[in-house]
Design a protein around this motif. Structure first.
Motif, mmCIF file in Angstrom:
data_model
loop_
_atom_site.group_PDB
_atom_site.id
_atom_site.type_symbol
_atom_site.label_atom_id
_atom_site.label_comp_id
_atom_site.label_asym_id
_atom_site.label_seq_id
_atom_site.Cartn_x
_atom_site.Cartn_y
_atom_site.Cartn_z
ATOM 1 N N ALA A 91 0.769 -1.198 -0.029
ATOM 2 C CA ALA A 91 0.036 0.085 -0.024
ATOM 3 C C ALA A 91 0.669 1.053 0.001
ATOM 4 N N ARG A 92 2.056 1.271 0.900
ATOM 5 C CA ARG A 92 2.720 2.364 0.781
ATOM 6 C C ARG A 92 3.560 2.498 -0.371
ATOM 7 N N GLY A 93 3.897 1.543 -1.072
ATOM 8 C CA GLY A 93 4.897 1.557 -2.393
ATOM 9 C C GLY A 93 4.097 2.009 -3.244
ATOM 10 N N VAL A 94 2.743 1.635 -3.535
ATOM 11 C CA VAL A 94 1.605 2.358 -4.528
ATOM 12 C C VAL A 94 1.222 3.839 -4.258
ATOM 13 N N LEU A 95 1.008 4.018 -2.966
ATOM 14 C CA LEU A 95 0.550 5.453 -2.486
ATOM 15 C C LEU A 95 2.117 6.323 -3.048
ATOM 16 N N TYR A 96 3.205 5.756 -2.825
ATOM 17 C CA TYR A 96 4.206 6.530 -3.451
ATOM 18 C C TYR A 96 4.150 6.966 -4.916
ATOM 19 N N LEU A 97 3.796 5.868 -5.531
ATOM 20 C CA LEU A 97 3.604 6.016 -7.054
ATOM 21 C C LEU A 97 2.441 7.001 -7.529
ATOM 22 N N HIS A 98 1.406 6.809 -6.568
ATOM 23 C CA HIS A 98 0.337 7.839 -7.149
ATOM 24 C C HIS A 98 0.401 9.335 -6.634
ATOM 25 N N GLN A 99 0.812 9.548 -5.507
ATOM 26 C CA GLN A 99 0.977 10.720 -4.877
ATOM 27 C C GLN A 99 2.427 11.221 -4.378
ATOM 28 N N ASP A 100 3.024 10.570 -3.761
ATOM 29 C CA ASP A 100 4.184 11.054 -2.991
ATOM 30 C C ASP A 100 5.258 11.348 -4.097
ATOM 31 N N SER A 101 5.610 10.692 -5.098
ATOM 32 C CA SER A 101 6.853 10.729 -5.778
ATOM 33 C C SER A 101 6.559 12.170 -6.915
ATOM 34 N N ARG A 102 7.478 12.695 -7.110
ATOM 35 C CA ARG A 102 7.347 13.965 -8.277
ATOM 36 C C ARG A 102 6.507 13.550 -9.428
ATOM 37 N N LEU A 103 6.251 12.531 -9.632
ATOM 38 C CA LEU A 103 5.593 11.960 -10.922
ATOM 39 C C LEU A 103 4.362 11.240 -10.411
ATOM 40 N N THR A 104 3.299 11.364 -11.325
ATOM 41 C CA THR A 104 1.898 10.511 -10.893
ATOM 42 C C THR A 104 1.970 9.363 -11.774
ATOM 43 N N ILE A 105 2.479 7.970 -11.174
ATOM 44 C CA ILE A 105 2.530 7.020 -11.926
ATOM 45 C C ILE A 105 1.461 5.803 -11.729
ATOM 46 N N ILE A 106 0.736 5.418 -12.879
ATOM 47 C CA ILE A 106 -0.082 4.229 -12.953
ATOM 48 C C ILE A 106 0.609 3.000 -13.112
ATOM 49 N N HIS A 107 0.596 2.092 -12.224
ATOM 50 C CA HIS A 107 1.246 0.922 -12.652
ATOM 51 C C HIS A 107 0.868 -0.031 -13.693
ATOM 52 N N TYR B 283 -11.170 -0.882 -17.107
ATOM 53 C CA TYR B 283 -9.911 -1.160 -17.811
ATOM 54 C C TYR B 283 -9.993 -2.304 -18.863
ATOM 55 N N ALA B 284 -10.243 -3.122 -18.362
ATOM 56 C CA ALA B 284 -10.435 -4.319 -19.110
ATOM 57 C C ALA B 284 -11.644 -4.445 -20.238
ATOM 58 N N MET B 285 -12.584 -3.881 -19.912
ATOM 59 C CA MET B 285 -13.649 -3.723 -21.058
ATOM 60 C C MET B 285 -13.600 -2.553 -21.940
ATOM 61 N N TYR B 286 -13.273 -1.378 -21.308
ATOM 62 C CA TYR B 286 -12.978 0.068 -22.116
ATOM 63 C C TYR B 286 -11.849 0.534 -22.334
ATOM 64 N N GLY B 287 -10.966 -0.118 -21.816
ATOM 65 C CA GLY B 287 -9.531 0.632 -21.772
ATOM 66 C C GLY B 287 -9.251 1.984 -20.950
ATOM 67 N N GLN B 288 -10.067 2.218 -20.090
ATOM 68 C CA GLN B 288 -9.818 3.331 -19.194
ATOM 69 C C GLN B 288 -9.094 3.059 -18.075
ATOM 70 N N PHE B 289 -8.085 3.728 -17.491
ATOM 71 C CA PHE B 289 -7.433 3.206 -16.407
ATOM 72 C C PHE B 289 -7.243 4.641 -15.596
ATOM 73 N N SER B 290 -6.922 4.458 -14.395
ATOM 74 C CA SER B 290 -6.878 5.740 -13.323
ATOM 75 C C SER B 290 -6.244 5.096 -12.169
ATOM 76 N N MET B 291 -5.784 5.803 -11.226
ATOM 77 C CA MET B 291 -5.226 5.332 -9.934
ATOM 78 C C MET B 291 -6.120 4.094 -9.216
ATOM 79 N N LYS B 292 -7.499 4.556 -9.676
ATOM 80 C CA LYS B 292 -8.634 3.529 -9.153
ATOM 81 C C LYS B 292 -8.285 2.203 -9.651
ATOM 82 N N SER B 293 -7.845 2.028 -10.956
ATOM 83 C CA SER B 293 -7.464 0.828 -11.519
ATOM 84 C C SER B 293 -6.495 0.089 -10.464
#
Length: 497
Positions: free
Chosen positions: A285-301, A351-361
Protein backbone atom coordinates in the motif's frame (compact mmCIF):
# COMPACT_ATOMS: atom_id res chain seq x y z
CA UNK A 1 37.96 13.17 -15.71
CA UNK A 2 38.31 16.79 -14.64
CA UNK A 3 41.35 17.26 -16.88
CA UNK A 4 39.55 15.70 -19.84
CA UNK A 5 36.52 17.92 -19.15
CA UNK A 6 38.66 21.06 -19.17
CA UNK A 7 40.32 20.08 -22.45
CA UNK A 8 37.07 19.11 -24.17
CA UNK A 9 35.28 22.31 -23.11
CA UNK A 10 38.03 24.55 -24.49
CA UNK A 11 38.55 22.50 -27.65
CA UNK A 12 36.75 23.42 -30.91
CA UNK A 13 35.93 19.73 -31.29
CA UNK A 14 34.49 19.52 -27.73
CA UNK A 15 36.24 16.17 -27.40
CA UNK A 16 39.06 14.81 -25.24
CA UNK A 17 40.41 11.59 -23.78
CA UNK A 18 42.85 10.71 -21.03
CA UNK A 19 44.53 7.70 -19.50
CA UNK A 20 46.23 7.37 -16.14
CA UNK A 21 47.58 4.73 -13.79
CA UNK A 22 44.71 3.35 -11.72
CA UNK A 23 46.84 0.90 -9.76
CA UNK A 24 50.34 -0.41 -10.25
CA UNK A 25 49.04 -2.92 -12.79
CA UNK A 26 45.93 -1.21 -14.20
CA UNK A 27 45.29 1.83 -16.34
CA UNK A 28 42.03 3.78 -16.47
CA UNK A 29 40.90 5.20 -19.83
CA UNK A 30 38.54 8.19 -19.97
CA UNK A 31 36.74 9.74 -22.95
CA UNK A 32 34.46 12.81 -22.81
CA UNK A 33 32.58 14.68 -25.53
CA UNK A 34 30.03 17.49 -25.95
CA UNK A 35 28.00 18.41 -29.01
CA UNK A 36 29.98 20.88 -31.08
CA UNK A 37 27.58 23.84 -30.75
CA UNK A 38 27.85 24.00 -26.93
CA UNK A 39 29.63 26.91 -25.30
CA UNK A 40 32.66 26.25 -23.13
CA UNK A 41 30.64 26.94 -19.97
CA UNK A 42 27.72 24.69 -20.96
CA UNK A 43 30.04 21.85 -21.98
CA UNK A 44 31.89 22.09 -18.67
CA UNK A 45 28.63 22.18 -16.71
CA UNK A 46 27.18 19.16 -18.53
CA UNK A 47 30.29 17.02 -18.03
CA UNK A 48 30.62 18.03 -14.38
CA UNK A 49 27.01 16.93 -13.76
CA UNK A 50 27.71 13.56 -15.38
CA UNK A 51 30.82 13.09 -13.22
CA UNK A 52 28.69 13.63 -10.11
CA UNK A 53 26.27 10.92 -11.29
CA UNK A 54 28.97 8.30 -11.77
CA UNK A 55 29.23 5.56 -9.14
CA UNK A 56 32.51 5.22 -7.31
CA UNK A 57 32.55 1.43 -7.06
CA UNK A 58 32.26 0.30 -10.68
CA UNK A 59 35.08 -0.92 -12.92
CA UNK A 60 33.64 0.78 -15.98
CA UNK A 61 30.67 2.90 -16.96
CA UNK A 62 29.14 5.07 -19.65
CA UNK A 63 26.63 7.90 -19.22
CA UNK A 64 24.89 9.47 -22.19
CA UNK A 65 23.10 12.80 -21.81
CA UNK A 66 21.42 14.83 -24.60
CA UNK A 67 24.36 17.25 -24.96
CA UNK A 68 27.38 15.35 -23.61
CA UNK A 69 28.71 11.89 -22.87
CA UNK A 70 31.38 10.29 -20.70
CA UNK A 71 32.86 6.82 -20.55
CA UNK A 72 35.63 5.20 -18.55
CA UNK A 73 37.00 1.65 -18.57
CA UNK A 74 39.98 -0.34 -17.34
CA UNK A 75 40.80 -1.30 -20.92
CA UNK A 76 41.49 0.81 -24.05
CA UNK A 77 38.08 1.13 -25.71
CA UNK A 78 39.34 3.71 -28.26
CA UNK A 79 42.10 3.51 -30.87
CA UNK A 80 45.23 5.14 -29.48
CA UNK A 81 46.91 5.11 -32.89
CA UNK A 82 44.54 7.87 -33.97
CA UNK A 83 45.49 10.26 -31.18
CA UNK A 84 46.30 13.04 -33.60
CA UNK A 85 42.63 13.18 -34.56
CA UNK A 86 41.68 13.95 -30.96
CA UNK A 87 44.80 15.70 -29.67
CA UNK A 88 44.43 18.31 -26.93
CA UNK A 89 43.57 21.82 -28.19
CA UNK A 90 46.98 23.27 -27.33
CA UNK A 91 48.96 20.53 -29.08
CA UNK A 92 49.94 21.36 -32.64
CA UNK A 93 48.61 19.07 -35.34
CA UNK A 94 51.13 17.55 -37.79
CA UNK A 95 52.22 20.14 -40.39
CA UNK A 96 50.57 19.93 -43.81
CA UNK A 97 52.56 18.38 -46.68
CA UNK A 98 54.67 20.87 -48.71
CA UNK A 99 52.83 22.47 -51.61
CA UNK A 100 54.41 23.00 -55.05
CA UNK A 101 55.80 26.47 -55.53
CA UNK A 102 53.75 28.74 -57.78
CA UNK A 103 55.73 31.05 -60.07
CA UNK A 104 54.57 34.53 -60.97
CA UNK A 105 53.03 34.92 -64.35
CA UNK A 106 49.70 35.51 -66.05
CA UNK A 107 48.99 31.92 -66.99
CA UNK A 108 50.11 30.63 -63.63
CA UNK A 109 47.87 33.10 -61.73
CA UNK A 110 44.87 32.05 -63.83
CA UNK A 111 45.50 28.39 -63.10
CA UNK A 112 45.91 29.14 -59.41
CA UNK A 113 42.58 30.96 -59.30
CA UNK A 114 40.86 28.06 -61.02
CA UNK A 115 42.40 25.61 -58.55
CA UNK A 116 41.39 27.76 -55.57
CA UNK A 117 37.80 28.05 -56.83
CA UNK A 118 37.65 24.31 -57.48
CA UNK A 119 38.68 23.67 -53.88
CA UNK A 120 36.87 26.45 -52.01
CA UNK A 121 33.43 26.25 -53.68
CA UNK A 122 32.78 22.52 -52.94
CA UNK A 123 34.15 23.01 -49.44
CA UNK A 124 31.82 25.97 -48.83
CA UNK A 125 28.84 23.97 -50.14
CA UNK A 126 29.76 21.08 -47.85
CA UNK A 127 30.05 23.37 -44.81
CA UNK A 128 26.74 25.05 -45.64
CA UNK A 129 25.03 21.68 -46.06
CA UNK A 130 26.46 20.49 -42.74
CA UNK A 131 25.14 23.60 -40.97
CA UNK A 132 21.66 23.14 -42.47
CA UNK A 133 21.49 19.45 -41.52
CA UNK A 134 22.79 20.12 -38.00
CA UNK A 135 20.28 22.93 -37.47
CA UNK A 136 17.43 20.70 -38.67
CA UNK A 137 18.55 17.91 -36.31
CA UNK A 138 18.75 20.22 -33.30
CA UNK A 139 15.37 21.79 -34.11
CA UNK A 140 13.75 18.37 -34.52
CA UNK A 141 15.22 17.13 -31.26
CA UNK A 142 14.06 20.22 -29.37
CA UNK A 143 10.58 19.92 -30.88
CA UNK A 144 10.36 16.27 -29.90
CA UNK A 145 11.51 17.10 -26.36
CA UNK A 146 8.92 19.86 -26.10
CA UNK A 147 6.11 17.67 -27.39
CA UNK A 148 7.04 14.88 -24.97
CA UNK A 149 7.14 17.32 -22.06
CA UNK A 150 3.75 18.70 -23.06
CA UNK A 151 2.39 15.15 -22.96
CA UNK A 152 3.39 14.89 -19.29
CA UNK A 153 6.54 12.77 -19.57
CA UNK A 154 8.91 15.61 -18.61
CA UNK A 155 10.71 15.28 -21.94
CA UNK A 156 12.41 12.12 -20.77
CA UNK A 157 14.05 9.43 -22.79
CA UNK A 158 16.42 6.62 -21.98
CA UNK A 159 19.47 8.93 -22.25
CA UNK A 160 18.14 11.34 -19.61
CA UNK A 161 17.03 8.72 -17.11
CA UNK A 162 20.05 9.40 -14.91
CA UNK A 163 20.71 5.70 -14.49
CA UNK A 164 23.94 3.87 -15.17
CA UNK A 165 24.49 2.26 -18.55
CA UNK A 166 26.29 -1.05 -18.07
CA UNK A 167 28.68 -2.60 -20.55
CA UNK A 168 27.39 -5.88 -21.97
CA UNK A 169 30.73 -7.61 -21.30
CA UNK A 170 30.51 -6.66 -17.62
CA UNK A 171 26.98 -8.09 -17.32
CA UNK A 172 27.99 -11.23 -19.22
CA UNK A 173 30.91 -11.75 -16.84
CA UNK A 174 28.75 -11.09 -13.75
CA UNK A 175 26.26 -13.80 -14.80
CA UNK A 176 28.92 -16.28 -16.00
CA UNK A 177 27.66 -15.76 -19.55
CA UNK A 178 24.04 -16.17 -18.43
CA UNK A 179 24.70 -19.58 -16.93
CA UNK A 180 21.59 -21.71 -16.41
CA UNK A 181 22.28 -22.20 -12.70
CA UNK A 182 22.16 -18.42 -12.23
CA UNK A 183 18.64 -18.16 -13.66
CA UNK A 184 16.14 -16.79 -11.13
CA UNK A 185 13.03 -17.00 -13.26
CA UNK A 186 11.45 -16.72 -16.68
CA UNK A 187 8.36 -15.01 -18.09
CA UNK A 188 6.87 -13.66 -21.30
CA UNK A 189 9.45 -10.88 -21.33
CA UNK A 190 12.48 -13.17 -21.13
CA UNK A 191 14.71 -14.41 -18.32
CA UNK A 192 16.07 -13.08 -15.02
CA UNK A 193 19.57 -14.04 -13.85
CA UNK A 194 21.52 -13.49 -10.68
CA UNK A 195 24.79 -11.64 -11.23
CA UNK A 196 27.77 -10.77 -9.06
CA UNK A 197 30.23 -8.01 -9.98
CA UNK A 198 33.92 -8.08 -8.98
CA UNK A 199 33.25 -5.70 -6.06
CA UNK A 200 30.77 -8.22 -4.59
CA UNK A 201 27.61 -6.37 -5.63
CA UNK A 202 24.77 -8.82 -6.33
CA UNK A 203 22.18 -7.88 -8.95
CA UNK A 204 19.16 -9.27 -10.75
CA UNK A 205 19.62 -9.08 -14.53
CA UNK A 206 16.40 -8.94 -16.54
CA UNK A 207 17.30 -9.97 -20.10
CA UNK A 208 14.52 -9.40 -22.61
CA UNK A 209 14.16 -12.01 -25.30
CA UNK A 210 13.96 -10.98 -28.95
CA UNK A 211 10.39 -12.29 -29.06
CA UNK A 212 9.46 -10.62 -25.79
CA UNK A 213 6.01 -9.16 -25.30
CA UNK A 214 7.83 -6.24 -23.67
CA UNK A 215 9.26 -4.36 -26.64
CA UNK A 216 11.61 -1.42 -26.98
CA UNK A 217 8.94 1.08 -25.92
CA UNK A 218 8.21 -0.80 -22.69
CA UNK A 219 11.95 -1.26 -22.08
CA UNK A 220 12.65 2.48 -22.41
CA UNK A 221 9.57 3.22 -20.31
CA UNK A 222 10.75 1.00 -17.46
CA UNK A 223 14.19 2.65 -17.41
CA UNK A 224 12.71 6.16 -17.42
CA UNK A 225 10.12 5.45 -14.74
CA UNK A 226 12.09 3.35 -12.27
CA UNK A 227 15.26 5.46 -12.46
CA UNK A 228 13.34 8.35 -10.90
CA UNK A 229 11.75 6.37 -8.07
CA UNK A 230 13.34 5.92 -4.66
CA UNK A 231 11.24 4.16 -2.02
CA UNK A 232 11.85 1.22 0.29
CA UNK A 233 8.80 -0.59 -1.14
CA UNK A 234 9.83 -0.19 -4.79
CA UNK A 235 12.52 -2.28 -6.43
CA UNK A 236 15.61 -0.20 -7.26
CA UNK A 237 16.91 -0.02 -10.82
CA UNK A 238 20.72 0.11 -10.88
CA UNK A 239 21.15 0.48 -14.64
CA UNK A 240 20.53 -0.87 -18.10
CA UNK A 241 22.30 -2.19 -21.19
CA UNK A 242 21.13 -1.47 -24.73
CA UNK A 243 23.69 -2.84 -27.18
CA UNK A 244 24.32 -5.78 -29.52
CA UNK A 245 20.55 -6.16 -29.95
CA UNK A 246 20.40 -6.79 -26.22
CA UNK A 247 17.87 -5.07 -23.94
CA UNK A 248 18.87 -5.66 -20.32
CA UNK A 249 17.73 -4.13 -17.02
CA UNK A 250 19.91 -4.42 -13.92
CA UNK A 251 18.04 -4.36 -10.59
CA UNK A 252 19.02 -4.70 -6.98
CA UNK A 253 19.05 -8.37 -6.01
CA UNK A 254 16.03 -9.32 -3.91
CA UNK A 255 16.79 -12.77 -2.42
CA UNK A 256 13.31 -14.09 -1.60
CA UNK A 257 11.90 -13.97 -5.13
CA UNK A 258 8.27 -12.91 -5.55
CA UNK A 259 5.16 -13.04 -3.37
CA UNK A 260 3.39 -15.64 -5.52
CA UNK A 261 6.39 -17.99 -5.11
CA UNK A 262 5.52 -18.33 -1.41
CA UNK A 263 1.82 -17.54 -1.36
CA UNK A 264 0.59 -20.21 -3.77
CA UNK A 265 2.95 -23.01 -2.74
CA UNK A 266 1.44 -25.49 -0.27
CA UNK A 267 4.73 -25.82 1.63
CA UNK A 268 6.35 -22.38 1.36
CA UNK A 269 3.19 -20.49 2.35
CA UNK A 270 3.78 -21.73 5.92
CA UNK A 271 6.66 -19.22 6.10
CA UNK A 272 4.12 -16.41 5.70
CA UNK A 273 2.17 -16.21 8.94
CA UNK A 274 -0.54 -13.56 9.35
CA UNK A 275 1.85 -11.07 10.98
CA UNK A 276 4.16 -11.17 7.95
CA UNK A 277 1.27 -11.04 5.48
CA UNK A 278 -0.22 -8.02 7.28
CA UNK A 279 3.18 -6.33 7.03
CA UNK A 280 3.34 -7.15 3.30
CA UNK A 281 -0.12 -5.65 2.72
CA UNK A 282 0.94 -2.41 4.41
CA UNK A 283 4.22 -2.26 2.46
CA UNK A 284 2.50 -2.74 -0.90
CA UNK A 285 0.00 0.00 0.00
CA UNK A 286 2.79 2.45 0.86
CA UNK A 287 4.68 1.61 -2.34
CA UNK A 288 1.63 2.21 -4.55
CA UNK A 289 0.78 5.38 -2.61
CA UNK A 290 4.27 6.68 -3.42
CA UNK A 291 3.64 6.01 -7.12
CA UNK A 292 0.27 7.76 -7.09
CA UNK A 293 0.92 10.71 -4.84
CA UNK A 294 4.24 11.05 -3.01
CA UNK A 295 6.76 10.90 -5.88
CA UNK A 296 7.34 13.90 -8.15
CA UNK A 297 5.57 11.94 -10.90
CA UNK A 298 2.05 10.52 -10.90
CA UNK A 299 2.49 6.91 -12.02
CA UNK A 300 -0.15 4.28 -12.75
CA UNK A 301 1.43 0.83 -12.56
CA UNK A 302 -1.27 -1.02 -14.58
CA UNK A 303 0.10 -4.50 -13.81
CA UNK A 304 -0.03 -4.97 -10.04
CA UNK A 305 -0.11 -8.66 -9.16
CA UNK A 306 1.48 -11.09 -6.71
CA UNK A 307 4.28 -12.07 -9.12
CA UNK A 308 5.31 -8.40 -9.41
CA UNK A 309 5.78 -8.04 -5.64
CA UNK A 310 9.34 -9.02 -4.66
CA UNK A 311 10.39 -9.90 -1.09
CA UNK A 312 13.72 -8.95 0.48
CA UNK A 313 15.65 -10.67 3.31
CA UNK A 314 13.10 -9.52 5.92
CA UNK A 315 10.09 -10.30 3.69
CA UNK A 316 9.53 -6.60 3.04
CA UNK A 317 7.61 -6.15 -0.24
CA UNK A 318 9.00 -4.26 -3.22
CA UNK A 319 6.74 -3.39 -6.16
CA UNK A 320 8.48 -4.30 -9.44
CA UNK A 321 8.05 -4.50 -13.23
CA UNK A 322 7.18 -1.03 -14.50
CA UNK A 323 7.17 -1.89 -18.20
CA UNK A 324 3.43 -1.14 -18.48
CA UNK A 325 3.41 1.90 -16.17
CA UNK A 326 2.06 5.24 -17.38
CA UNK A 327 3.07 8.71 -16.23
CA UNK A 328 0.20 11.15 -15.71
CA UNK A 329 0.49 14.88 -16.29
CA UNK A 330 -0.42 17.59 -13.81
CA UNK A 331 -4.10 17.45 -12.82
CA UNK A 332 -4.64 14.35 -15.00
CA UNK A 333 -6.84 11.76 -13.29
CA UNK A 334 -7.56 9.15 -15.97
CA UNK A 335 -6.70 8.08 -19.52
CA UNK A 336 -7.88 5.73 -22.25
CA UNK A 337 -5.99 3.26 -24.38
CA UNK A 338 -6.79 0.94 -27.25
CA UNK A 339 -4.01 -1.39 -26.11
CA UNK A 340 -5.08 -3.06 -22.88
CA UNK A 341 -2.04 -4.54 -21.12
CA UNK A 342 -1.76 -6.33 -17.82
CA UNK A 343 -2.99 -9.59 -16.33
CA UNK A 344 -6.59 -10.77 -16.40
CA UNK A 345 -7.89 -11.42 -12.94
CA UNK A 346 -6.17 -8.29 -11.63
CA UNK A 347 -7.60 -5.77 -14.13
CA UNK A 348 -10.43 -3.48 -13.10
CA UNK A 349 -13.67 -3.80 -15.10
CA UNK A 350 -13.42 -0.35 -16.71
CA UNK A 351 -9.87 -1.06 -17.87
CA UNK A 352 -10.43 -4.60 -19.13
CA UNK A 353 -13.62 -3.74 -21.02
CA UNK A 354 -13.20 -0.11 -22.07
CA UNK A 355 -9.45 0.59 -21.85
CA UNK A 356 -10.03 3.29 -19.23
CA UNK A 357 -7.42 3.40 -16.47
CA UNK A 358 -6.68 5.61 -13.50
CA UNK A 359 -5.30 5.38 -9.97
CA UNK A 360 -8.51 3.52 -9.10
CA UNK A 361 -7.44 0.78 -11.56
CA UNK A 362 -4.38 0.11 -9.39
CA UNK A 363 -6.63 0.22 -6.31
CA UNK A 364 -8.73 -2.61 -7.78
CA UNK A 365 -5.58 -4.69 -8.42
CA UNK A 366 -4.40 -3.99 -4.87
CA UNK A 367 -7.73 -5.30 -3.52
CA UNK A 368 -7.29 -8.55 -5.45
CA UNK A 369 -3.77 -8.98 -4.04
CA UNK A 370 -5.07 -8.45 -0.48
CA UNK A 371 -7.71 -11.17 -0.95
CA UNK A 372 -5.04 -13.53 -2.33
CA UNK A 373 -2.73 -12.78 0.63
CA UNK A 374 -5.50 -13.51 3.14
CA UNK A 375 -6.78 -16.68 1.45
CA UNK A 376 -3.58 -18.07 -0.07
CA UNK A 377 -5.55 -18.68 -3.27
CA UNK A 378 -5.32 -17.16 -6.75
CA UNK A 379 -8.23 -15.04 -7.90
CA UNK A 380 -8.95 -17.21 -10.94
CA UNK A 381 -8.02 -20.60 -9.47
CA UNK A 382 -11.37 -21.03 -7.72
CA UNK A 383 -13.27 -20.71 -10.99
CA UNK A 384 -10.95 -23.26 -12.61
CA UNK A 385 -11.67 -25.73 -9.79
CA UNK A 386 -15.38 -25.07 -9.35
CA UNK A 387 -17.42 -22.85 -11.68
CA UNK A 388 -20.25 -22.68 -9.16
CA UNK A 389 -17.96 -20.92 -6.67
CA UNK A 390 -16.74 -18.36 -9.22
CA UNK A 391 -13.61 -16.31 -8.79
CA UNK A 392 -12.07 -15.24 -5.47
CA UNK A 393 -13.92 -11.90 -5.55
CA UNK A 394 -17.30 -13.63 -5.99
CA UNK A 395 -16.50 -16.17 -3.25
CA UNK A 396 -15.46 -13.42 -0.82
CA UNK A 397 -18.56 -11.34 -1.56
CA UNK A 398 -20.84 -14.32 -0.82
CA UNK A 399 -19.03 -15.04 2.48
CA UNK A 400 -19.28 -11.36 3.45
CA UNK A 401 -23.02 -11.22 2.76
CA UNK A 402 -23.53 -14.49 4.64
CA UNK A 403 -21.72 -13.08 7.68
CA UNK A 404 -18.88 -15.63 7.52
CA UNK A 405 -15.84 -13.75 6.17
CA UNK A 406 -13.40 -15.79 8.27
CA UNK A 407 -14.02 -18.81 6.04
CA UNK A 408 -11.78 -17.01 3.54
CA UNK A 409 -8.75 -17.20 5.86
CA UNK A 410 -5.82 -19.41 4.84
CA UNK A 411 -6.01 -22.61 6.97
CA UNK A 412 -2.24 -22.47 7.58
CA UNK A 413 -2.88 -19.59 10.03
CA UNK A 414 -4.73 -21.98 12.32
CA UNK A 415 -5.70 -19.66 15.21
CA UNK A 416 -2.64 -17.42 15.02
CA UNK A 417 -4.22 -14.20 13.79
CA UNK A 418 -6.13 -11.17 15.01
CA UNK A 419 -9.77 -11.53 13.98
CA UNK A 420 -10.40 -7.77 13.91
CA UNK A 421 -7.37 -7.11 11.72
CA UNK A 422 -8.16 -9.81 9.21
CA UNK A 423 -11.86 -8.89 8.94
CA UNK A 424 -10.89 -5.25 8.49
CA UNK A 425 -8.48 -6.19 5.68
CA UNK A 426 -11.23 -8.20 3.93
CA UNK A 427 -13.54 -5.19 4.30
CA UNK A 428 -10.89 -2.85 2.79
CA UNK A 429 -10.27 -5.30 -0.07
CA UNK A 430 -14.00 -5.38 -0.91
CA UNK A 431 -14.03 -1.56 -0.97
CA UNK A 432 -11.11 -1.69 -3.42
CA UNK A 433 -12.77 -4.11 -5.85
CA UNK A 434 -16.13 -2.34 -6.09
CA UNK A 435 -17.51 -2.22 -9.62
CA UNK A 436 -17.81 1.55 -9.79
CA UNK A 437 -14.36 3.16 -9.74
CA UNK A 438 -15.69 6.26 -7.96
CA UNK A 439 -16.75 4.12 -5.00
CA UNK A 440 -13.22 2.78 -4.45
CA UNK A 441 -10.99 4.54 -1.90
CA UNK A 442 -7.71 6.22 -2.82
CA UNK A 443 -4.40 4.68 -1.78
CA UNK A 444 -3.98 7.50 0.74
CA UNK A 445 -7.29 6.54 2.36
CA UNK A 446 -6.33 2.84 2.26
CA UNK A 447 -3.07 3.46 4.13
CA UNK A 448 -5.01 5.40 6.78
CA UNK A 449 -7.56 2.58 7.08
CA UNK A 450 -4.77 0.04 7.58
CA UNK A 451 -2.90 2.09 10.19
CA UNK A 452 -5.82 3.62 12.11
CA UNK A 453 -8.43 1.16 13.34
CA UNK A 454 -10.71 3.96 14.60
CA UNK A 455 -11.54 5.08 11.05
CA UNK A 456 -15.03 3.89 10.14
CA UNK A 457 -15.32 1.93 6.88
CA UNK A 458 -18.09 2.40 4.33
CA UNK A 459 -20.43 -0.43 3.39
CA UNK A 460 -18.98 -2.13 0.29
CA UNK A 461 -21.05 -2.33 -2.87
CA UNK A 462 -21.12 -5.17 -5.40
CA UNK A 463 -17.63 -5.97 -6.74
CA UNK A 464 -16.60 -5.94 -10.36
CA UNK A 465 -16.62 -9.26 -12.26
CA UNK A 466 -19.08 -10.72 -9.76
CA UNK A 467 -20.23 -14.06 -11.22
CA UNK A 468 -23.86 -14.61 -10.33
CA UNK A 469 -25.66 -17.92 -10.14
CA UNK A 470 -29.13 -18.24 -11.67
CA UNK A 471 -30.65 -17.81 -8.22
CA UNK A 472 -28.66 -14.62 -7.62
CA UNK A 473 -29.64 -13.24 -11.03
CA UNK A 474 -33.29 -13.58 -10.08
CA UNK A 475 -32.96 -12.32 -6.48
CA UNK A 476 -32.00 -8.78 -5.42
CA UNK A 477 -31.04 -9.82 -1.90
CA UNK A 478 -27.36 -10.23 -2.71
CA UNK A 479 -27.06 -6.55 -3.56
CA UNK A 480 -29.40 -3.71 -2.70
CA UNK A 481 -28.30 -1.91 -5.87
CA UNK A 482 -29.11 -4.85 -8.15
CA UNK A 483 -31.41 -4.20 -11.12
CA UNK A 484 -34.34 -6.60 -11.46
CA UNK A 485 -37.43 -6.42 -13.65
CA UNK A 486 -40.95 -6.72 -12.26
CA UNK A 487 -41.43 -10.29 -13.48
CA UNK A 488 -38.13 -11.42 -11.86
CA UNK A 489 -36.51 -12.00 -15.26
CA UNK A 490 -32.86 -11.09 -15.54
CA UNK A 491 -31.83 -7.91 -17.34
CA UNK A 492 -29.00 -8.31 -19.86
CA UNK A 493 -26.41 -5.58 -20.27
CA UNK A 494 -24.40 -6.06 -23.46
CA UNK A 495 -20.78 -5.01 -22.99
CA UNK A 496 -17.69 -5.65 -25.14
CA UNK A 497 -15.12 -8.16 -23.99
Amino acid sequence: MSEATEEAASSPRKFAFKKANYTSSKTVYVLVQCISDLTTENCTSCLQQIIKKLPRNETGARLVWPTCTLRYELYPFYNETLTYLSSPPHQALPPPPPQPEIYAGKGTNTNSIVIIIAIVVPLAVYVLLFIVVSSFYVATREKKTYETAAAGDDGDDITTAGSLQFDFKAIEAATDKFLECNKLGQGGFGEVYKGTFPNGLQVAVKRLSKTSVQGEIEFNNEVIVVAKLQHRNLVKLLGFCFEREEKILVYEFVPNKSLDYFLFDSTLKNQLDWKRRYKIIGGIARGVLYLHQDSRLTIIHRDLKASNILLDDDMNPKVADFGMARIFGIDQTEANTRRVVGTYGYMSPEYAMYGQFSMKSDVYSFGIIVLEIISGKKNISLYQMDTSVGNLVTYTWRLWNNGSPLELVDPTFQENYQVNDIVRCIHIALLCVQEDAEDRPTMSEIVQMLTTSSIALAVPRRPGFFLRTKHEQASPTMDSSALCSVDNASITHVVPR
